[in-house]
Write a protein that holds these residues in place. Structure first.
Motif, mmCIF file in Angstrom:
data_model
loop_
_atom_site.group_PDB
_atom_site.id
_atom_site.type_symbol
_atom_site.label_atom_id
_atom_site.label_comp_id
_atom_site.label_asym_id
_atom_site.label_seq_id
_atom_site.Cartn_x
_atom_site.Cartn_y
_atom_site.Cartn_z
ATOM 1 N N CYS A 14 25.280 -5.991 53.865
ATOM 2 C CA CYS A 14 26.403 -5.293 52.935
ATOM 3 C C CYS A 14 26.206 -5.974 51.702
ATOM 4 O O CYS A 14 26.185 -4.997 50.477
ATOM 5 C CB CYS A 14 27.857 -6.024 53.954
ATOM 6 S SG CYS A 14 27.884 -4.858 55.287
ATOM 7 N N ASP A 15 26.070 -7.217 50.892
ATOM 8 C CA ASP A 15 26.416 -7.699 49.816
ATOM 9 C C ASP A 15 24.986 -7.060 49.010
ATOM 10 O O ASP A 15 24.731 -6.484 47.804
ATOM 11 C CB ASP A 15 26.287 -9.002 50.125
ATOM 12 C CG ASP A 15 27.599 -9.721 49.937
ATOM 13 O OD1 ASP A 15 28.553 -8.746 50.124
ATOM 14 O OD2 ASP A 15 26.934 -10.513 50.548
ATOM 15 N N ALA A 16 23.781 -6.967 49.994
ATOM 16 C CA ALA A 16 22.527 -6.754 49.329
ATOM 17 C C ALA A 16 22.648 -5.306 48.758
ATOM 18 O O ALA A 16 21.829 -5.146 48.052
ATOM 19 C CB ALA A 16 21.572 -7.033 50.101
ATOM 20 N N VAL A 17 23.131 -4.457 49.698
ATOM 21 C CA VAL A 17 22.928 -3.039 49.658
ATOM 22 C C VAL A 17 24.435 -3.007 48.907
ATOM 23 O O VAL A 17 24.502 -1.015 48.820
ATOM 24 C CB VAL A 17 22.968 -2.224 50.802
ATOM 25 C CG1 VAL A 17 22.070 -2.476 51.139
ATOM 26 C CG2 VAL A 17 23.805 -2.503 51.860
ATOM 27 N N GLY A 18 25.029 -3.379 48.024
ATOM 28 C CA GLY A 18 26.416 -2.774 47.535
ATOM 29 C C GLY A 18 27.244 -2.060 48.407
ATOM 30 O O GLY A 18 28.026 -1.406 47.563
ATOM 31 N N VAL A 19 27.374 -2.946 49.529
ATOM 32 C CA VAL A 19 28.710 -2.290 50.213
ATOM 33 C C VAL A 19 29.952 -3.963 49.545
ATOM 34 O O VAL A 19 29.563 -4.592 50.212
ATOM 35 C CB VAL A 19 28.476 -2.137 51.521
ATOM 36 C CG1 VAL A 19 29.551 -2.580 52.565
ATOM 37 C CG2 VAL A 19 27.725 -0.901 51.853
ATOM 38 N N SER A 20 31.360 -3.286 50.045
ATOM 39 C CA SER A 20 32.140 -4.319 49.578
ATOM 40 C C SER A 20 32.586 -4.390 51.280
ATOM 41 O O SER A 20 32.734 -3.779 52.264
ATOM 42 C CB SER A 20 33.547 -3.658 49.268
ATOM 43 O OG SER A 20 34.593 -4.347 49.132
ATOM 44 N N THR A 21 32.302 -5.292 52.112
ATOM 45 C CA THR A 21 33.128 -6.391 52.683
ATOM 46 C C THR A 21 33.910 -6.803 53.446
ATOM 47 O O THR A 21 34.684 -7.475 53.921
ATOM 48 C CB THR A 21 32.378 -7.363 53.776
ATOM 49 O OG1 THR A 21 31.734 -8.631 52.735
ATOM 50 C CG2 THR A 21 30.332 -7.016 53.882
ATOM 51 N N ARG A 22 35.153 -6.450 52.301
ATOM 52 C CA ARG A 22 36.673 -7.039 51.630
ATOM 53 C C ARG A 22 37.692 -6.359 52.791
ATOM 54 O O ARG A 22 37.297 -5.099 52.365
ATOM 55 C CB ARG A 22 37.495 -7.328 50.701
ATOM 56 C CG ARG A 22 37.696 -8.418 50.514
ATOM 57 C CD ARG A 22 38.219 -8.305 48.712
ATOM 58 N NE ARG A 22 36.822 -8.633 47.904
ATOM 59 C CZ ARG A 22 36.290 -8.453 46.972
ATOM 60 N NH1 ARG A 22 37.934 -8.026 46.330
ATOM 61 N NH2 ARG A 22 35.512 -8.586 46.423
ATOM 62 N N GLU A 62 24.942 9.044 51.041
ATOM 63 C CA GLU A 62 25.439 10.078 50.074
ATOM 64 C C GLU A 62 27.021 10.480 50.456
ATOM 65 O O GLU A 62 27.398 10.972 50.372
ATOM 66 C CB GLU A 62 24.600 11.227 51.000
ATOM 67 C CG GLU A 62 23.177 11.755 50.435
ATOM 68 C CD GLU A 62 22.795 12.600 50.928
ATOM 69 O OE1 GLU A 62 23.406 12.934 52.532
ATOM 70 O OE2 GLU A 62 21.016 13.389 51.588
ATOM 71 N N GLY A 63 26.734 9.405 51.930
ATOM 72 C CA GLY A 63 28.905 9.123 51.645
ATOM 73 C C GLY A 63 29.703 8.327 51.154
ATOM 74 O O GLY A 63 30.835 7.614 50.834
ATOM 75 N N GLY A 64 28.749 7.788 50.219
ATOM 76 C CA GLY A 64 29.645 6.833 49.131
ATOM 77 C C GLY A 64 29.435 5.505 49.545
ATOM 78 O O GLY A 64 30.747 4.718 48.465
ATOM 79 N N GLU A 65 29.351 5.199 50.972
ATOM 80 C CA GLU A 65 29.230 3.629 51.183
ATOM 81 C C GLU A 65 27.730 2.644 50.890
ATOM 82 O O GLU A 65 28.325 1.667 51.371
ATOM 83 C CB GLU A 65 28.998 3.946 52.835
ATOM 84 C CG GLU A 65 29.974 4.758 53.346
ATOM 85 C CD GLU A 65 29.628 4.653 54.872
ATOM 86 O OE1 GLU A 65 30.751 4.097 55.767
ATOM 87 O OE2 GLU A 65 28.605 5.786 54.913
ATOM 88 N N VAL A 66 27.840 2.854 50.311
ATOM 89 C CA VAL A 66 26.581 2.047 49.557
ATOM 90 C C VAL A 66 26.179 2.458 48.134
ATOM 91 O O VAL A 66 26.330 3.720 47.719
ATOM 92 C CB VAL A 66 24.633 2.128 50.150
ATOM 93 C CG1 VAL A 66 25.331 1.377 51.995
ATOM 94 C CG2 VAL A 66 24.411 2.973 50.345
#
Length: 218
Positions: free
Chosen positions: A193-201, A144-148
């Motif tokens: 993070c890669d799996a759930v669509g989060v950028s770790t850069r 909901e917060g756009g983090e994933v």
């Protein structure tokens, strides 16, 4: 020598702790009333005064496991600036807890399931379901917060998180990893993070910092 009689609640948890050590060191198949009695220097009759049998010891142990897992979630949420931070804190907390308790929580669930007792398996399943629901709630907040990713399957993401943590702790417990399990957390978190669509850069302490270039590509 005078022996001080412990209260019923204290004695029950001494028995459960002894059973936990037997399970983590030797496996659930070696858990017997006799083994527990020998571990804490009591007679088998004294154990039976507190528990009708081995099943009841395991049921109390599973209740403790459930409390451990939910406390890990609650502790991770306190002071975390975002749902993603909460999730990473949960992972860190499990690995730190594993070092102190020798992987107790997850290993007990595995060992109880290995016994093939339908009632115990059902209780173990309830413990895991309760934990997955807690993970699902945190993931929903992150979504909901756009983090994933917005299209992320939350049930699958919670199961993946559980599998990563449980699998890593089990491998460490079996001696496949010589280094402390906590040292693997950063790499595992990055993969998750890669799996759930989060950028770790540009990620700092679990908080995802999205670059201007990435924002323009979304």
């Amino acid at each position: 020598m005078v022996h001080t009689r412990a209260s019923s609640g204290v004695r029950q948890h001494q028995i459960v702790d002894a059973a936990r050590k037997i399970i983590t060191q030797r496996g659930a198949e070696h858990l017997t009333i006799q083994a527990v009695a020998e571990a804490i220097g009591l007679s088998e009759a004294a154990i039976y005064r507190h528990f009708p049998g081995k099943r009841e010891i395991l049921l109390l142990m599973l209740r403790d496991v459930e409390q451990d897992l939910l406390e890990a979630v609650n502790a991770a949420e306190r002071g975390a600036p975002s749902p993603l931070n909460k999730l990473r804190n949960i992972m860190k907390g499990h690995f730190s807890h594993a070092e102190r308790r020798r992987g107790f929580s997850f290993l007990v669930v595995e060992e109880v399931l290995s016994l093939g007792d339908p009632d115990l398996s059902q209780r173990a399943s309830e413990v895991v379901d309760c934990y997955l629901e807690a993970l699902n709630r945190v993931l929903r907040e992150a979504q909901e917060g756009g983090e994933v990713r917005g299209d992320l399957d939350l049930d699958a993401a919670a199961a993946l998180f559980f599998g990563i943590v449980q699998g890593t702790i089990t491998l460490w417990q079996l001696g496949h990893h010589r280094s402390p399990v906590e040292q693997q957390e950063a790499a595992l978190w990055s993969l998750y993070c890669d799996a759930v669509g989060v950028s770790t850069r540009g990620s700092r302490n679990g908080t995802t910092v999205v670059s201007e270039q990435e924002k323009g590509q979304r």
